[in-house]
Design a protein around this motif. Structure first.
Motif, PDB file in Angstrom:
ATOM      1  N   PHE A 157       0.860  -1.184   0.000  1.00 34.44           N
ATOM      2  CA  PHE A 157       0.000   0.000   0.000  1.00 34.44           C
ATOM      3  C   PHE A 157       0.898   1.235   0.000  1.00 34.44           C
ATOM      4  O   PHE A 157       1.262   1.756   1.055  1.00 34.44           O
ATOM      5  CB  PHE A 157      -0.916  -0.018   1.223  1.00 34.44           C
ATOM      6  CG  PHE A 157      -1.863   1.146   1.311  1.00 34.44           C
ATOM      7  CD1 PHE A 157      -2.863   1.315   0.357  1.00 34.44           C
ATOM      8  CD2 PHE A 157      -1.770   2.054   2.342  1.00 34.44           C
ATOM      9  CE1 PHE A 157      -3.745   2.374   0.428  1.00 34.44           C
ATOM     10  CE2 PHE A 157      -2.654   3.125   2.432  1.00 34.44           C
ATOM     11  CZ  PHE A 157      -3.640   3.290   1.475  1.00 34.44           C
ATOM     12  N   PRO A 158       1.314   1.700  -1.196  1.00 41.33           N
ATOM     13  CA  PRO A 158       2.274   2.807  -1.262  1.00 41.33           C
ATOM     14  C   PRO A 158       1.687   4.105  -0.714  1.00 41.33           C
ATOM     15  O   PRO A 158       0.632   4.561  -1.163  1.00 41.33           O
ATOM     16  CB  PRO A 158       2.590   2.925  -2.759  1.00 41.33           C
ATOM     17  CG  PRO A 158       1.434   2.284  -3.455  1.00 41.33           C
ATOM     18  CD  PRO A 158       0.930   1.208  -2.534  1.00 41.33           C
ATOM     19  N   LEU A 159       2.364   4.670   0.264  1.00 38.76           N
ATOM     20  CA  LEU A 159       1.913   5.922   0.865  1.00 38.76           C
ATOM     21  C   LEU A 159       2.352   7.096  -0.006  1.00 38.76           C
ATOM     22  O   LEU A 159       3.528   7.197  -0.360  1.00 38.76           O
ATOM     23  CB  LEU A 159       2.497   6.059   2.267  1.00 38.76           C
ATOM     24  CG  LEU A 159       2.111   4.941   3.238  1.00 38.76           C
ATOM     25  CD1 LEU A 159       2.923   5.038   4.521  1.00 38.76           C
ATOM     26  CD2 LEU A 159       0.618   4.985   3.542  1.00 38.76           C
ATOM     27  N   PRO A 160       1.429   7.982  -0.369  1.00 35.84           N
ATOM     28  CA  PRO A 160       1.775   9.050  -1.309  1.00 35.84           C
ATOM     29  C   PRO A 160       2.781  10.045  -0.769  1.00 35.84           C
ATOM     30  O   PRO A 160       3.445  10.736  -1.543  1.00 35.84           O
ATOM     31  CB  PRO A 160       0.414   9.718  -1.590  1.00 35.84           C
ATOM     32  CG  PRO A 160      -0.433   9.380  -0.414  1.00 35.84           C
ATOM     33  CD  PRO A 160       0.011   8.029   0.029  1.00 35.84           C
ATOM     34  N   TYR A 161       2.924  10.126   0.540  1.00 41.24           N
ATOM     35  CA  TYR A 161       3.866  11.087   1.112  1.00 41.24           C
ATOM     36  C   TYR A 161       5.250  10.490   1.320  1.00 41.24           C
ATOM     37  O   TYR A 161       6.156  11.173   1.793  1.00 41.24           O
ATOM     38  CB  TYR A 161       3.335  11.651   2.442  1.00 41.24           C
ATOM     39  CG  TYR A 161       2.625  10.660   3.325  1.00 41.24           C
ATOM     40  CD1 TYR A 161       3.312   9.873   4.226  1.00 41.24           C
ATOM     41  CD2 TYR A 161       1.239  10.517   3.233  1.00 41.24           C
ATOM     42  CE1 TYR A 161       2.655   8.970   5.027  1.00 41.24           C
ATOM     43  CE2 TYR A 161       0.570   9.610   4.035  1.00 41.24           C
ATOM     44  CZ  TYR A 161       1.288   8.831   4.940  1.00 41.24           C
ATOM     45  OH  TYR A 161       0.622   7.930   5.732  1.00 41.24           O
ATOM     46  N   PHE A 162       5.439   9.210   0.988  1.00 35.68           N
ATOM     47  CA  PHE A 162       6.765   8.602   0.918  1.00 35.68           C
ATOM     48  C   PHE A 162       7.074   8.407  -0.562  1.00 35.68           C
ATOM     49  O   PHE A 162       6.571   7.491  -1.207  1.00 35.68           O
ATOM     50  CB  PHE A 162       6.818   7.262   1.644  1.00 35.68           C
ATOM     51  CG  PHE A 162       6.670   7.364   3.141  1.00 35.68           C
ATOM     52  CD1 PHE A 162       6.755   8.586   3.788  1.00 35.68           C
ATOM     53  CD2 PHE A 162       6.456   6.240   3.906  1.00 35.68           C
ATOM     54  CE1 PHE A 162       6.624   8.686   5.166  1.00 35.68           C
ATOM     55  CE2 PHE A 162       6.323   6.320   5.288  1.00 35.68           C
ATOM     56  CZ  PHE A 162       6.403   7.548   5.919  1.00 35.68           C
ATOM     57  N   THR A 163       7.904   9.263  -1.104  1.00 42.63           N
ATOM     58  CA  THR A 163       7.979   9.404  -2.555  1.00 42.63           C
ATOM     59  C   THR A 163       8.569   8.196  -3.272  1.00 42.63           C
ATOM     60  O   THR A 163       8.398   8.068  -4.481  1.00 42.63           O
ATOM     61  CB  THR A 163       8.780  10.667  -2.922  1.00 42.63           C
ATOM     62  OG1 THR A 163      10.043  10.638  -2.229  1.00 42.63           O
ATOM     63  CG2 THR A 163       8.044  11.921  -2.520  1.00 42.63           C
ATOM     64  N   GLY A 164       9.269   7.326  -2.577  1.00 49.81           N
ATOM     65  CA  GLY A 164       9.808   6.148  -3.241  1.00 49.81           C
ATOM     66  C   GLY A 164       8.899   4.940  -3.190  1.00 49.81           C
ATOM     67  O   GLY A 164       9.205   3.907  -3.797  1.00 49.81           O
ATOM     68  N   ASP A 165       7.775   5.060  -2.487  1.00 44.67           N
ATOM     69  CA  ASP A 165       6.929   3.898  -2.214  1.00 44.67           C
ATOM     70  C   ASP A 165       6.307   3.297  -3.470  1.00 44.67           C
ATOM     71  O   ASP A 165       6.189   2.080  -3.582  1.00 44.67           O
ATOM     72  CB  ASP A 165       5.830   4.274  -1.227  1.00 44.67           C
ATOM     73  CG  ASP A 165       5.874   3.428   0.040  1.00 44.67           C
ATOM     74  OD1 ASP A 165       6.718   2.514   0.106  1.00 44.67           O
ATOM     75  OD2 ASP A 165       5.078   3.675   0.949  1.00 44.67           O
ATOM     76  N   PHE A 166       5.879   4.133  -4.403  1.00 41.79           N
ATOM     77  CA  PHE A 166       5.211   3.592  -5.585  1.00 41.79           C
ATOM     78  C   PHE A 166       6.180   2.804  -6.457  1.00 41.79           C
ATOM     79  O   PHE A 166       5.827   1.759  -7.004  1.00 41.79           O
ATOM     80  CB  PHE A 166       4.550   4.710  -6.399  1.00 41.79           C
ATOM     81  CG  PHE A 166       3.660   4.186  -7.497  1.00 41.79           C
ATOM     82  CD1 PHE A 166       2.421   3.646  -7.203  1.00 41.79           C
ATOM     83  CD2 PHE A 166       4.061   4.219  -8.826  1.00 41.79           C
ATOM     84  CE1 PHE A 166       1.590   3.144  -8.199  1.00 41.79           C
ATOM     85  CE2 PHE A 166       3.242   3.726  -9.832  1.00 41.79           C
ATOM     86  CZ  PHE A 166       2.005   3.193  -9.514  1.00 41.79           C
ATOM     87  N   LEU A 167       7.411   3.288  -6.577  1.00 41.87           N
ATOM     88  CA  LEU A 167       8.403   2.533  -7.348  1.00 41.87           C
ATOM     89  C   LEU A 167       8.702   1.194  -6.675  1.00 41.87           C
ATOM     90  O   LEU A 167       8.885   0.176  -7.347  1.00 41.87           O
ATOM     91  CB  LEU A 167       9.687   3.347  -7.505  1.00 41.87           C
ATOM     92  CG  LEU A 167       9.592   4.628  -8.344  1.00 41.87           C
ATOM     93  CD1 LEU A 167      10.963   5.262  -8.475  1.00 41.87           C
ATOM     94  CD2 LEU A 167       9.006   4.343  -9.719  1.00 41.87           C
ATOM     95  N   SER A 168       8.735   1.188  -5.350  1.00 41.72           N
ATOM     96  CA  SER A 168       8.937  -0.072  -4.632  1.00 41.72           C
ATOM     97  C   SER A 168       7.774  -1.023  -4.862  1.00 41.72           C
ATOM     98  O   SER A 168       7.959  -2.243  -4.964  1.00 41.72           O
ATOM     99  CB  SER A 168       9.098   0.205  -3.131  1.00 41.72           C
ATOM    100  OG  SER A 168      10.256   0.968  -2.871  1.00 41.72           O
ATOM    101  N   CYS A 169       6.570  -0.467  -4.959  1.00 40.15           N
ATOM    102  CA  CYS A 169       5.389  -1.272  -5.268  1.00 40.15           C
ATOM    103  C   CYS A 169       5.539  -1.903  -6.652  1.00 40.15           C
ATOM    104  O   CYS A 169       5.248  -3.093  -6.838  1.00 40.15           O
ATOM    105  CB  CYS A 169       4.139  -0.409  -5.191  1.00 40.15           C
ATOM    106  SG  CYS A 169       2.593  -1.279  -5.554  1.00 40.15           S
ATOM    107  N   LYS A 170       5.998  -1.120  -7.619  1.00 44.82           N
ATOM    108  CA  LYS A 170       6.199  -1.655  -8.967  1.00 44.82           C
ATOM    109  C   LYS A 170       7.254  -2.761  -8.975  1.00 44.82           C
ATOM    110  O   LYS A 170       7.074  -3.800  -9.615  1.00 44.82           O
ATOM    111  CB  LYS A 170       6.613  -0.529  -9.921  1.00 44.82           C
ATOM    112  CG  LYS A 170       5.508   0.440 -10.288  1.00 44.82           C
ATOM    113  CD  LYS A 170       6.003   1.545 -11.217  1.00 44.82           C
ATOM    114  CE  LYS A 170       6.541   0.993 -12.516  1.00 44.82           C
ATOM    115  NZ  LYS A 170       6.941   2.065 -13.461  1.00 44.82           N
TER     116      LYS A 170
END
Length: 224
Positions: free
Chosen positions: A81-94
């Motif tokens: 569940f990538p948190l939008p205020y942790f900017t690297g989270d979405f790339l880690s999700c990918k």
């Protein structure tokens, strides 16, 4: 003639894709830990951002509880569940999605590796660039036996990005808004806090496996 035109408009409207429809996944979201059985009587789901320190601290206790009972009793499933205020989270999700495709047996270890290396990635904002983070995620995957070129190809595939977007939307729509968040047999565990240990999880699980009986009805809080 008019009624036929109206009917045609109706069919076109019904057949159109709803712009706001969250895409239905071919298989349910989440990554099962240690081959937990789908028939297990206890199902725990953990929703977590991979850059979230609270989530990283919570994982060992819930893993230890799942290990203690075994895969036939407790199915533990992790949701990114990538948190939008942790900017690297979405790339880690990918990156997690890619590893789940190329080496599904390694995906939980991959998530653990990312959380162990939170200090290298930073939180808000990321202390490394997107390109540097992508290379770091690739290195983690390669160390686990994933082919580097295949990782690059899938990471850059728009389908990977879209899957992670739709997954995030689905979690939000189901009421997830924080990391970590836990569900036990489909219901939110609202009293969880960062101090929980394996024993706290065990007390909750034992209560469900063998609830005490009060008279003709079971103890309040237990549903059959």
């Amino acid at each position: 003639m008019l009624k036929y035109c109206l009917f045609a408009v109706f069919l076109a409207t019904v057949g159109a894709t709803n712009f706001y429809q969250i895409h239905n996944p071919r298989t349910s979201f989440g990554y099962v830990y240690n081959n937990g059985s789908v028939d297990a009587p206890i199902k725990i789901e953990m929703y977590m951002g991979l850059q979230c320190e609270d989530a990283a601290k919570a994982v060992p206790a819930v893993k230890a509880a799942a290990d203690a009972y075994g895969a036939g009793v407790v199915q533990l499933k992790f949701h990114v569940f990538p948190l939008p205020y942790f900017t690297g989270d979405f790339l880690s999700c990918k990156g997690t999605r890619v590893v789940s495709n190329l080496a599904p047996e390694k995906v939980v270890d991959f998530m653990q590796t990312i959380m162990t290396n939170q200090y290298r990635i930073g939180r808000a904002p990321c202390t490394i660039t997107d390109l540097e983070l992508m290379e770091l995620l690739t290195d983690f995957a390669v160390e686990m036996g994933v082919d580097r070129d295949r990782f690059y190809v899938q990471f850059s595939n728009p389908h990977t990005t879209n899957h992670c977007k739709q997954q995030w939307k689905a979690h939000i729509a189901s009421g997830i808004y924080a990391s970590p968040t836990f569900k036990l047999n489909g219901v939110h565990v609202v009293d969880w806090n960062p101090s929980w240990t394996k024993q706290d999880w065990s007390a909750l699980i034992d209560y469900l496996l063998a609830p005490p009986v009060h008279g003709e009805l079971t103890t309040p809080g237990i549903m059959w």
